[in-house]
Design a protein around this motif. Structure first.
Motif, PDB file in Angstrom:
ATOM      1  N   TRP A   1       1.003  -1.143   0.013  1.00 26.40           N
ATOM      2  CA  TRP A   1       0.060  -0.027  -0.190  1.00 26.40           C
ATOM      3  C   TRP A   1       0.825   1.329   0.008  1.00 26.40           C
ATOM      4  CZ3 TRP A   1       0.005   3.989   3.528  1.00 26.40           C
ATOM      5  CH2 TRP A   1       0.419   3.566   4.872  1.00 26.40           C
ATOM      6  N   PRO A   2       1.975   1.288   0.605  1.00 20.87           N
ATOM      7  CA  PRO A   2       2.854   2.605   0.461  1.00 20.87           C
ATOM      8  C   PRO A   2       3.160   2.892  -1.040  1.00 20.87           C
ATOM      9  CG  PRO A   2       3.594   1.187   2.317  1.00 20.87           C
ATOM     10  CD  PRO A   2       2.607   0.461   1.680  1.00 20.87           C
ATOM     11  N   PHE A   3       3.548   1.759  -1.771  1.00 18.30           N
ATOM     12  CA  PHE A   3       3.860   2.199  -3.091  1.00 18.30           C
ATOM     13  C   PHE A   3       2.725   2.473  -3.910  1.00 18.30           C
ATOM     14  CE2 PHE A   3       6.789  -1.049  -1.231  1.00 18.30           C
ATOM     15  CZ  PHE A   3       8.099  -0.440  -1.394  1.00 18.30           C
ATOM     16  N   TYR A   4       1.649   2.006  -3.784  1.00 11.49           N
ATOM     17  CA  TYR A   4       0.257   2.326  -4.360  1.00 11.49           C
ATOM     18  C   TYR A   4      -0.057   3.971  -4.108  1.00 11.49           C
ATOM     19  CZ  TYR A   4      -0.411  -2.810  -4.872  1.00 11.49           C
ATOM     20  OH  TYR A   4      -0.405  -3.977  -5.307  1.00 11.49           O
ATOM     21  N   VAL A   5       0.235   4.483  -2.947  1.00  2.00           N
ATOM     22  CA  VAL A   5      -0.282   5.488  -2.446  1.00  2.00           C
ATOM     23  C   VAL A   5       0.892   6.587  -3.053  1.00  2.00           C
ATOM     24  CG1 VAL A   5      -0.532   7.185  -0.446  1.00  2.00           C
ATOM     25  CG2 VAL A   5      -1.473   5.129  -0.264  1.00  2.00           C
ATOM     26  N   SER A   6       2.245   6.385  -2.975  1.00  2.00           N
ATOM     27  CA  SER A   6       3.198   7.179  -3.443  1.00  2.00           C
ATOM     28  C   SER A   6       3.275   7.093  -4.935  1.00  2.00           C
ATOM     29  CB  SER A   6       4.364   6.672  -3.141  1.00  2.00           C
ATOM     30  OG  SER A   6       4.831   5.179  -3.566  1.00  2.00           O
ATOM     31  N   GLY A   7       2.698   6.346  -5.749  1.00  3.95           N
ATOM     32  CA  GLY A   7       2.380   6.204  -7.059  1.00  3.95           C
ATOM     33  C   GLY A   7       1.422   7.278  -7.159  1.00  3.95           C
ATOM     34  N   LEU A   8       0.237   7.150  -6.672  1.00  4.23           N
ATOM     35  CA  LEU A   8      -0.747   8.097  -6.926  1.00  4.23           C
ATOM     36  C   LEU A   8      -0.409   9.558  -6.700  1.00  4.23           C
ATOM     37  CD1 LEU A   8      -3.735   6.430  -5.422  1.00  4.23           C
ATOM     38  CD2 LEU A   8      -3.353   6.692  -7.804  1.00  4.23           C
ATOM     39  N   VAL A   9       0.352   9.958  -5.617  1.00  2.00           N
ATOM     40  CA  VAL A   9       0.979  11.025  -5.334  1.00  2.00           C
ATOM     41  C   VAL A   9       1.921  11.580  -6.465  1.00  2.00           C
ATOM     42  CG1 VAL A   9       2.320  12.469  -3.701  1.00  2.00           C
ATOM     43  CG2 VAL A   9       0.704  10.833  -2.676  1.00  2.00           C
ATOM     44  N   VAL A  10       2.805  10.929  -6.874  1.00  6.10           N
ATOM     45  CA  VAL A  10       3.830  11.017  -7.660  1.00  6.10           C
ATOM     46  C   VAL A  10       2.901  11.491  -9.339  1.00  6.10           C
ATOM     47  CG1 VAL A  10       5.293  10.301  -9.398  1.00  6.10           C
ATOM     48  CG2 VAL A  10       5.529  10.094  -7.116  1.00  6.10           C
ATOM     49  N   LEU A  11       1.873  10.743  -9.669  1.00  3.01           N
ATOM     50  CA  LEU A  11       1.009  10.888 -10.743  1.00  3.01           C
ATOM     51  C   LEU A  11       0.245  12.414 -10.622  1.00  3.01           C
ATOM     52  CD1 LEU A  11      -0.290   7.427 -11.752  1.00  3.01           C
ATOM     53  CD2 LEU A  11       1.232   8.848 -12.884  1.00  3.01           C
ATOM     54  N   TYR A  12      -0.239  12.636  -9.453  1.00  5.93           N
ATOM     55  CA  TYR A  12      -1.034  13.873  -9.206  1.00  5.93           C
ATOM     56  C   TYR A  12       0.021  15.061  -9.243  1.00  5.93           C
ATOM     57  CZ  TYR A  12      -3.449  17.487  -6.816  1.00  5.93           C
ATOM     58  OH  TYR A  12      -4.128  18.707  -6.719  1.00  5.93           O
ATOM     59  N   GLY A  13       1.119  14.718  -8.685  1.00  3.84           N
ATOM     60  CA  GLY A  13       2.191  15.977  -9.081  1.00  3.84           C
ATOM     61  C   GLY A  13       2.730  16.262 -10.389  1.00  3.84           C
ATOM     62  N   VAL A  14       2.817  14.992 -10.947  1.00  9.01           N
ATOM     63  CA  VAL A  14       3.162  15.345 -12.623  1.00  9.01           C
ATOM     64  C   VAL A  14       2.164  15.914 -13.428  1.00  9.01           C
ATOM     65  CG1 VAL A  14       3.931  14.022 -14.853  1.00  9.01           C
ATOM     66  CG2 VAL A  14       5.023  13.404 -12.574  1.00  9.01           C
ATOM     67  N   ASN A  15       0.868  15.425 -13.129  1.00 10.47           N
ATOM     68  CA  ASN A  15      -0.207  16.344 -13.939  1.00 10.47           C
ATOM     69  C   ASN A  15      -0.473  17.486 -13.259  1.00 10.47           C
ATOM     70  OD1 ASN A  15      -2.597  16.264 -15.225  1.00 10.47           O
ATOM     71  ND2 ASN A  15      -3.782  16.020 -13.430  1.00 10.47           N
ATOM     72  N   SER A  16      -0.163  18.030 -12.163  1.00  7.17           N
ATOM     73  CA  SER A  16      -0.299  19.300 -11.688  1.00  7.17           C
ATOM     74  C   SER A  16       0.856  20.296 -12.437  1.00  7.17           C
ATOM     75  CB  SER A  16      -0.199  19.453 -10.326  1.00  7.17           C
ATOM     76  OG  SER A  16      -1.199  18.738  -9.673  1.00  7.17           O
ATOM     77  N   VAL A  17       1.872  19.809 -12.419  1.00  4.13           N
ATOM     78  CA  VAL A  17       3.137  20.540 -13.172  1.00  4.13           C
ATOM     79  C   VAL A  17       2.880  20.477 -14.392  1.00  4.13           C
ATOM     80  CG1 VAL A  17       5.703  20.438 -13.476  1.00  4.13           C
ATOM     81  CG2 VAL A  17       4.872  19.911 -11.424  1.00  4.13           C
ATOM     82  N   ALA A  18       2.463  19.613 -15.051  1.00  2.63           N
ATOM     83  CA  ALA A  18       2.232  19.704 -16.571  1.00  2.63           C
ATOM     84  C   ALA A  18       0.955  20.703 -16.901  1.00  2.63           C
ATOM     85  CB  ALA A  18       1.816  18.296 -16.824  1.00  2.63           C
ATOM     86  N   ASN A  19      -0.042  20.757 -16.037  1.00  9.21           N
ATOM     87  CA  ASN A  19      -0.994  21.771 -16.445  1.00  9.21           C
ATOM     88  C   ASN A  19      -0.551  22.970 -15.871  1.00  9.21           C
ATOM     89  OD1 ASN A  19      -3.010  19.717 -17.205  1.00  9.21           O
ATOM     90  ND2 ASN A  19      -3.611  19.573 -14.947  1.00  9.21           N
ATOM     91  N   ALA A  20       0.262  23.454 -15.172  1.00  7.12           N
ATOM     92  CA  ALA A  20       0.829  24.475 -14.826  1.00  7.12           C
ATOM     93  C   ALA A  20       1.526  25.046 -15.892  1.00  7.12           C
ATOM     94  CB  ALA A  20       1.482  24.713 -13.206  1.00  7.12           C
ATOM     95  N   MET A  21       2.646  24.187 -16.375  1.00  9.13           N
ATOM     96  CA  MET A  21       3.317  24.492 -17.606  1.00  9.13           C
ATOM     97  C   MET A  21       2.676  24.972 -18.664  1.00  9.13           C
ATOM     98  SD  MET A  21       6.513  21.782 -16.881  1.00  9.13           S
ATOM     99  CE  MET A  21       7.156  22.169 -18.465  1.00  9.13           C
ATOM    100  N   SER A  22       1.506  24.146 -19.043  1.00  7.87           N
ATOM    101  CA  SER A  22       1.019  24.175 -20.434  1.00  7.87           C
ATOM    102  C   SER A  22       0.063  25.739 -20.368  1.00  7.87           C
ATOM    103  CB  SER A  22       0.067  23.189 -20.646  1.00  7.87           C
ATOM    104  OG  SER A  22      -1.365  23.291 -19.609  1.00  7.87           O
ATOM    105  N   THR A  23      -0.309  26.199 -19.240  1.00  5.95           N
ATOM    106  CA  THR A  23      -0.816  27.519 -18.973  1.00  5.95           C
ATOM    107  C   THR A  23       0.123  28.711 -18.656  1.00  5.95           C
ATOM    108  OG1 THR A  23      -1.222  27.079 -16.852  1.00  5.95           O
ATOM    109  CG2 THR A  23      -3.036  26.495 -18.192  1.00  5.95           C
ATOM    110  N   SER A  24       1.317  28.480 -18.912  1.00  2.62           N
ATOM    111  CA  SER A  24       2.065  29.434 -18.621  1.00  2.62           C
ATOM    112  C   SER A  24       2.448  30.411 -19.494  1.00  2.62           C
ATOM    113  CB  SER A  24       3.768  28.878 -18.259  1.00  2.62           C
ATOM    114  OG  SER A  24       4.213  28.258 -19.615  1.00  2.62           O
TER     115      SER A  24
END
Length: 60
Positions: free
Chosen positions: A18-41
């Motif tokens: 379960w820690p690996f599943y949770v950390s995978g979701l956190v990383v995917l959320y972070g990558v998605n947030s950064v990609a969205n922020a970069m596309s609207t820059s």
């Protein structure tokens, strides 16, 4: 089928992972947030390849 795969061992899989599943979701959320922020820059908001820009008329 059981003879083909061998003996089934009662090993827990989901509980220790379960820690690996949770950390995978956190990383995917972070990558998605950064990609969205970069596309609207400012640098990329007028890029015609930007998927966030919908049906924008070409600037001639």
């Amino acid at each position: 089928m059981a003879g083909l795969l061998g003996r089934k061992w009662p090993a827990p899989v989901a509980r220790p992972m379960w820690p690996f599943y949770v950390s995978g979701l956190v990383v995917l959320y972070g990558v998605n947030s950064v990609a969205n922020a970069m596309s609207t820059s400012d640098e990329f908001k007028n890029d015609p390849r930007n998927p966030a820009v919908k049906n924008q008329a070409p600037n001639h």
